[in-house]
Each structure stands twice: as structure tokens, then as C-alpha cells.
Design an enzyme around this catalytic site. Sequence first.
Site, PDB file in Angstrom:
ATOM      1  N   LYS A 163       0.843  -1.194   0.000  1.00  0.00           N
ATOM      2  CA  LYS A 163       0.000   0.000   0.000  1.00  0.00           C
ATOM      3  C   LYS A 163       0.884   1.251   0.000  1.00  0.00           C
ATOM      4  O   LYS A 163       1.827   1.351   0.797  1.00  0.00           O
ATOM      5  CB  LYS A 163      -0.905   0.016   1.239  1.00  0.00           C
ATOM      6  CG  LYS A 163      -1.917  -1.124   1.294  1.00  0.00           C
ATOM      7  CD  LYS A 163      -3.067  -0.895   0.339  1.00  0.00           C
ATOM      8  CE  LYS A 163      -4.162  -1.928   0.535  1.00  0.00           C
ATOM      9  NZ  LYS A 163      -5.333  -1.708  -0.338  1.00  0.00           N
ATOM     10  N   LYS A 262     -13.008  -8.220  -8.004  1.00  0.00           N
ATOM     11  CA  LYS A 262     -13.483  -8.553  -6.661  1.00  0.00           C
ATOM     12  C   LYS A 262     -14.960  -8.917  -6.766  1.00  0.00           C
ATOM     13  O   LYS A 262     -15.763  -8.116  -7.251  1.00  0.00           O
ATOM     14  CB  LYS A 262     -13.298  -7.379  -5.702  1.00  0.00           C
ATOM     15  CG  LYS A 262     -11.842  -7.109  -5.347  1.00  0.00           C
ATOM     16  CD  LYS A 262     -11.714  -5.930  -4.396  1.00  0.00           C
ATOM     17  CE  LYS A 262     -10.241  -5.704  -4.025  1.00  0.00           C
ATOM     18  NZ  LYS A 262     -10.072  -4.444  -3.260  1.00  0.00           N
TER      19      LYS A 262
END
Length: 368
Positions: A163, A262
Site C-alpha cells: 500500500k 473482486k
Amino acid sequence: MNIARIELYIIQMPLKSPFLTHLGAVESREGIIVKVTDKAGLFGYGEGVAFSTPWYTEETVKTSLHILKDVLIPLIKEHPIKRPEEAAQLFQAIRRNNMAKSALETALWDLYAKQESSPLAKILGGTRAKIASGVVVATDSTAKALQQIEQYLVEGYQRIKVKINPKQDYSFLAEIRKLYPELPIMVDANSAYTLNDIDRLKALDELNLLMIEQPLAHDDIIDHAILQKEIRTPICLDESIVTFEDAKKAIELGSCQVINIKVGRVGGLFEAKRIHDYCMSKDIPVWCGGMIEFGISRAHNIALASLQGFTIPSDISASSRFWEEDIILPEVQVNKGYVQVPNTPGIGFSLNEKRLQEALLSKKTFPF
């Protein structure tokens, strides 16, 4: 599908360690488990992956619960279906609320596969006996990131996702790349940048990253096309791809070279497979993203990632990545970088009833 009842379980469990992004920290995970039982006593499980607050999408656990109770379950009750695809088509009359849709639709897929006495992966057209596993590093410390990476490599993970944000990008990644010059690394920005940051993003090209995920706005396709022309690192879109049409437009515009699928974000397995099939036809690689989910969602992700087009290691880590004890049996394990695809009917996992009861906040039953 001869549904007898639908049950909704609201659960909550603490993570083993906080999951940090520039959008905030997740220390405890709330979620919805859906159980659909047919008149023969077979049952299928789904999971609602919305968070408690709307930091990833506009949905929350509470809004998903409302849509499930007051809209989707009554729709299924009023319009009996024979196959899960019919539920996906029925739900098209309801705008957005994809995570609520997915929670129920995936439970129907699991039930249907069990009714057919077939593994869900096979029902979807999966061809892999095992899938390559990747993992996410989400911390605000270089030392902690390096410590996590070292541990994940010992555990066999084949790809690391880090991240990033404008306060923690080039120097942070350069330190990692210095110690791991050949490691497959991708980064996820969660929309932390704008086109004013083009030079900053160009600098990342020299770090030989697999991709940069969702660098710009969560609902953007146009600016990503501009950025992709300016940088060598492949852009992967996540939040921007909510429907099949989003994927189609993004590919046509050149907004990305990779797509993260997703199940919860796109409304279920039917839409996820449509996006996969289109990406394959356009030679766009895809991978399956994670949502800090419990074992039920993880099991559905395993089935999806067995499809041929999922050529990049997915965010399908071991149950122990987040939980001291998961709600499924057996727990998901990573062995030498791979997760086995179950070959038993449905998702191939059962519910850990003891753990479910420990995590249970409330339950609601809807007889048919």
C-alpha cells in the site's frame, strides 16, 4: 432451486494486527454471512464484504443488511429461480448495492453446486487444481513492511502488494526493492494521487513494479487513460470497475493493462465471470482481489481464481493472515505459494459453528 429459508448472520472479529492504508485502519471486521437452505436440506453460504463505514465503497454492513432484508430476499421469494444466473439478472433492477447482491448470489451459487454434486470451481469453468497466492503489506513503517515481507516469503507467497500514498511511495519502495531486487512487487494507491502527481508516478517506473493499482480517483476511467500513456508501469483498475460495462470501457479507452476482479465489488460471481471472459478475449490479465474477508468469501474467491484468465497471483492468503481462528473448516492454507482448489461439492468448506457463535452479533431468518 426450491429454497426453504434464508438466514443472515452478522458477525464481528478482531484482526490479528491492524490493516493500514491512507484511508484509515481496520482493526476489527464486521460482516454478513448468508445461508440459503433448500427443501431437501442442502445449504449454500455467501458473505457480505461491505465494511462498517463507507471508506471503500458507499456500502456498509448496515446498508447491505437493509437491502438484503427488504429488497433482495423478497425479490427471490416473489420470483423463484432455477439457477444463480437468474438471481443476478433479477438483481439488475436494483441499482448499485453490489456487495449485498453478491452476498446472496454467492450463497445461491454454493447451494446450486451442491445440488449438482459438483465443485463450484468446476461449475464456473475453472481449470486449475491450485492457485498462486499473493499477499498485502499494509503498514506505515518501512521496518514493519520489511519484517512482514520476510515472513510472507518464508510462508511461500508468490507476490507482494504494498500500500502506498504520496507520503510513502518512492523512498519506501526503493528500500524494499534494494533488499529484494527480483521480488514480484505491485503497489496499491487506493486513489491517493491525481494527474498533478504524474512526475511522482513516473519515478516509480524504475522500480520494475508488476503494476500500480488504482492510482487516481475511485470512479475514474478517463484520467487513468491519460496517466497510462505517460508511465511504463501497467495500471490496474480496482474501484473503478463496478460492472462489465466499466471493464469494457476501460479496456477500450486504454485506461489500464490489468484488472482486479473482486466478487463483492462487481455484484457476484456471474458478473465477475463475464468480466473475466471479456478480459481474456482482449488479452488483459486479471487477478482476484481480497477484502479482508472471512473464510466464506475467501472460498468463493478460490473458485473464481481457478478460471483460466487469472494469470497473476491473487490476494487469496491463508486464513491465518487475518484471523486467530477463521469461521470455516478446514481453514485456507498456503503451501509452497499455492492454495488448493477444493474438489468436493460447492465451495468445499464447511462452517466452523463454534467460531461463528463466538463472533455472532445477531441473526435473522426468512422462511420461504
